[in-house]
Design a protein around this motif. Structure first.
Motif, PDB file in Angstrom:
ATOM      1  N   TRP A  39       0.837  -1.203   0.000  1.00  0.00           N
ATOM      2  CA  TRP A  39       0.000   0.000   0.000  1.00  0.00           C
ATOM      3  C   TRP A  39       0.872   1.253   0.000  1.00  0.00           C
ATOM      4  O   TRP A  39       0.589   2.206  -0.741  1.00  0.00           O
ATOM      5  N   LEU A  40       1.948   1.267   0.799  1.00  0.00           N
ATOM      6  CA  LEU A  40       2.818   2.445   0.852  1.00  0.00           C
ATOM      7  C   LEU A  40       3.510   2.671  -0.490  1.00  0.00           C
ATOM      8  O   LEU A  40       3.525   3.794  -1.021  1.00  0.00           O
ATOM      9  N   ARG A  45       3.945   5.601  -5.612  1.00  0.00           N
ATOM     10  CA  ARG A  45       4.194   5.537  -7.052  1.00  0.00           C
ATOM     11  C   ARG A  45       3.037   6.166  -7.831  1.00  0.00           C
ATOM     12  O   ARG A  45       3.258   6.988  -8.741  1.00  0.00           O
ATOM     13  N   TYR A  46       1.819   5.797  -7.497  1.00  0.00           N
ATOM     14  CA  TYR A  46       0.675   6.316  -8.250  1.00  0.00           C
ATOM     15  C   TYR A  46       0.456   7.799  -7.959  1.00  0.00           C
ATOM     16  O   TYR A  46      -0.018   8.546  -8.837  1.00  0.00           O
ATOM     17  N   GLY A  51       0.774  13.249  -9.883  1.00  0.00           N
ATOM     18  CA  GLY A  51       1.330  14.592  -9.828  1.00  0.00           C
ATOM     19  C   GLY A  51       1.976  15.014 -11.136  1.00  0.00           C
ATOM     20  O   GLY A  51       1.828  16.160 -11.568  1.00  0.00           O
ATOM     21  N   ASN A  52       2.692  14.084 -11.785  1.00  0.00           N
ATOM     22  CA  ASN A  52       3.317  14.410 -13.075  1.00  0.00           C
ATOM     23  C   ASN A  52       2.259  14.715 -14.127  1.00  0.00           C
ATOM     24  O   ASN A  52       2.390  15.672 -14.912  1.00  0.00           O
ATOM     25  N   SER A 282      -9.012   9.908  -5.571  1.00  0.00           N
ATOM     26  CA  SER A 282      -9.755   8.646  -5.635  1.00  0.00           C
ATOM     27  C   SER A 282      -9.209   7.730  -6.731  1.00  0.00           C
ATOM     28  O   SER A 282      -9.307   6.500  -6.612  1.00  0.00           O
ATOM     29  N   GLU A 283      -8.624   8.308  -7.787  1.00  0.00           N
ATOM     30  CA  GLU A 283      -8.022   7.464  -8.829  1.00  0.00           C
ATOM     31  C   GLU A 283      -6.875   6.638  -8.254  1.00  0.00           C
ATOM     32  O   GLU A 283      -6.757   5.443  -8.554  1.00  0.00           O
ATOM     33  N   VAL A 284      -6.061   7.276  -7.428  1.00  0.00           N
ATOM     34  CA  VAL A 284      -4.948   6.546  -6.820  1.00  0.00           C
ATOM     35  C   VAL A 284      -5.476   5.453  -5.907  1.00  0.00           C
ATOM     36  O   VAL A 284      -4.990   4.317  -5.918  1.00  0.00           O
ATOM     37  N   ARG A 285      -6.504   5.777  -5.114  1.00  0.00           N
ATOM     38  CA  ARG A 285      -7.056   4.783  -4.202  1.00  0.00           C
ATOM     39  C   ARG A 285      -7.636   3.597  -4.963  1.00  0.00           C
ATOM     40  O   ARG A 285      -7.482   2.441  -4.540  1.00  0.00           O
TER      41      ARG A 285
END
Length: 590
Positions: A39-40, A45-46, A51-52, A282-285
């Motif tokens: 998870w970390l 990474r995501y 951010g990029n 939410s996309e990362v989650r």
């Protein structure tokens, strides 16, 4: 003392080797650590990837806005040097002037282009009549006359619409001839944002949102220190609630309407404007959750495989269960004997319950017998008074008035028969029928029955009732019985009071009809609940058996209401009967 043998599963669990237990515990800890580390790593990474991407998208949006603004800035500067416009301002404008403005409008995508003289007189205008604005009186028109640069202005047309303009003065040989005004078309750029899935908005130097992909964010403030009157006539703008959260490596995070975003700001090279791009966390989650779900699925398959191996090993040890089954059979025998003993105990309890029920019936019978004498004493006393009055009237040769007393005696005899029948009905529990009853009529009837006793005691009656019916569903005789009990108790409580007063009031609220009977006595001692217990009385021996309030409370409960008691602040006891209204036709709540 013999102990029960444990169940087979517990026994088998105890026989599992300690090494396997330790191995299973280590596997569980390893799985938890692996999921936590995944998870970390995946979140970091995501988030970096998000951010990029947000940085690239915000740069593109900022470049697009700069390109549009620079286009209009250059266009205003070129129009200020156009010879045709100079000729139109120094002489008579021609059709070619409007064609030239229309050509520039078509090329740049502007909404309109207007040409004014230095005094504010319109010369040529490409905008439609319904959208025309008199730029000659606008503040930016005067600024354009005073400065040899393109003046940008934002004008609030309404709370939900703003227009953007570039104004540039036109001069020749140092003489200011007029001003050209270009109305920008930023709505088309904003519509492209709305059609996309991105969350983006543009703020000016005062942190006011001018453009946004979400309509509800437009013309709202980000800063609580923004002067809402600093924008030309725009009125007061609500704050957009952006709750700052702990920043991540990818950038700051904010929460808007319970949704968390990664916030990327890009400054636009124009008057302190800033493009803010919001990438939903939410996309990362979702992506992290998807990968973790695959890991959990793989772990589940490994656990299933391990369980299959263990089950095969348990199958080889099934012979040992035969001895355990013998123990179970012995246990079943003992359980059978315990069940038989419990059945005998339950039968004894049932017989005891039947005895208690019979005793309860006998107690209720005694309570009803005492109630008959208690309830008939009042009509008998009234009949005695009416009979004495009738004899006196007959002696005075006033037969018509005597017949009235005889008629009241007949009514009391009928009421006594009704009370006796109602007590029988109460004993049978539920044979009386309820109908629509006016509370005011019941109060008047109860006062009429109690009139002789009240008159002898010289009690003042204060009655307050609505002018319109107060209808409830009840049995009028039973309700009158309750009111008579309350009036009699009030009269008895004021035997030592020099100026006895009974106040009876009827209120009709939104849902309840309430009848209050208040005396001027000393009130009662102790809790109100004890007053409604059977055989509880504060009277001297021979004056009462303590069943009146208990029976009255039972009658009111059968009618779907409630009977309560309290001591008034200024002295005396207040008894209140509350019943559900059929309709609230009058009266007020106190």
């Amino acid at each position: 003392m013999r102990h029960r043998p444990s169940d087979p599963f517990t026994a088998r669990l105890r026989r599992v080797p300690r090494a396997q237990v330790v191995l299973g515990a280590l596997a569980l800890v390893f799985s938890v650590v692996l999921l936590w580390a995944s998870w970390l790593v995946l979140t970091d990474r995501y988030m970096t990837a998000l951010g990029n991407r947000a940085s690239v998208r915000s740069t593109l949006y900022a470049n697009a806005i700069e390109s549009v603004l620079k286009t209009y800035t250059v266009a205003s500067a070129l129009l200020a040097q156009d010879r045709l416009l100079l000729s139109a301002l120094t002489g008579a404008p021609s059709e070619q002037t409007l064609l030239t403005l229309g050509g520039v409008q078509s090329t740049t995508g502007a909404l309109s282009i207007s040409l004014y003289t230095a005094t504010g007189t319109p010369v040529a205008d490409t905008q439609s009549i319904d959208r025309q604005i008199n730029h000659g009186v606008a503040p930016y028109f005067q600024l354009a006359l005073d400065q040899d640069v393109s003046v940008f202005a934002t004008v609030a047309v309404s709370d939900t619409e703003q227009r953007f303009f570039f104004a540039r003065r036109i001069q020749q040989s140092g003489t200011i001839l007029g001003v050209v005004v270009i109305e920008l078309d930023l709505a088309g750029l904003q519509d492209e944002w709305v059609s996309s899935a991105d969350q983006v908005f543009v703020t000016n130097a005062e942190d006011l949102i001018l453009l946004s992909s979400r309509a509800e964010w437009r013309y709202r403030s980000l800063s609580p220190f923004l002067d809402p009157l600093s924008v030309q006539g725009a009125g007061r703008f609500g704050l957009l609630p952006m709750l700052s959260l702990d920043p991540s490596n990818a950038g700051p995070q904010v929460a808007i309407d319970d949704e968390v975003f990664l916030r990327i700001d890009r400054e636009v090279d124009f008057r302190g404007w800033t493009v803010t791009y919001l990438a939903p966390i939410s996309e990362v989650r979702e992506r992290v959750t998807g990968v973790l779900a695959l890991e959990i699925m793989g772990m589940s398959l490994l656990v299933a495989l391990g369980l299959y191996v263990i089950s095969r090993r348990v199958a080889r040890r099934s012979l040992q269960l035969q001895r355990e089954s013998e123990e179970l059979r012995a246990l079943n025998v003992r359980l059978g004997s315990e069940i038989e003993e419990r059945l005998r105990i339950e039968q004894s309890l049932q017989e005891a319950e039947e005895s208690l029920e019979q005793s309860s019936r006998l107690a209720a019978l005694g309570q009803m017998s005492a109630a008959v004498s208690h309830e008939l004493n009042q009509p008998l006393a009234a009949m005695k008074t009416y009979l004495a009055g009738a004899q006196l009237l007959m002696k005075r040769n006033r037969p018509e008035e005597a017949m009235t007393s005889f008629q009241r005696i007949d009514d009391l005899i009928t009421r006594m028969a009704t009370i006796t029948g109602q007590l029988k009905t109460f004993a049978r529990k539920g044979t009386s029928e309820l109908g629509e009853v006016d509370v005011r009529t019941c109060v008047s009837a109860a006062l009429a029955i109690m009139a002789p006793q009240i008159g002898q005691s010289r009690i003042e009656i204060i009655r307050s009732m609505p002018d319109t019916p107060v209808m409830v569903r009840a049995d009028s005789m039973r309700l009158e019985q309750v009111l008579i009990n309350l009036l009699r108790n009030a009269a008895d409580a004021m035997r030592s009071v020099p100026e006895p007063v009974i106040t009876i009031e009827v209120f009709s609220g939104p849902n309840l009809a309430r009848i209050q009977v208040r005396d001027a006595g000393p009130g009662f001692q102790g809790t109100a609940a004890k007053l409604f217990e059977p055989f509880f009385t504060t009277k001297a021996p021979g004056e009462g058996v303590g069943l009146g309030l208990a029976i009255s409370a039972g009658i009111v409960r059968d009618l779907g209401g409630n009977l309560t008691a309290r001591n008034a602040v200024d002295g005396g006891a207040v008894f209140e009967v509350s019943l559900p209204l059929i309709r609230a036709a009058g009266g007020t709540e106190p």
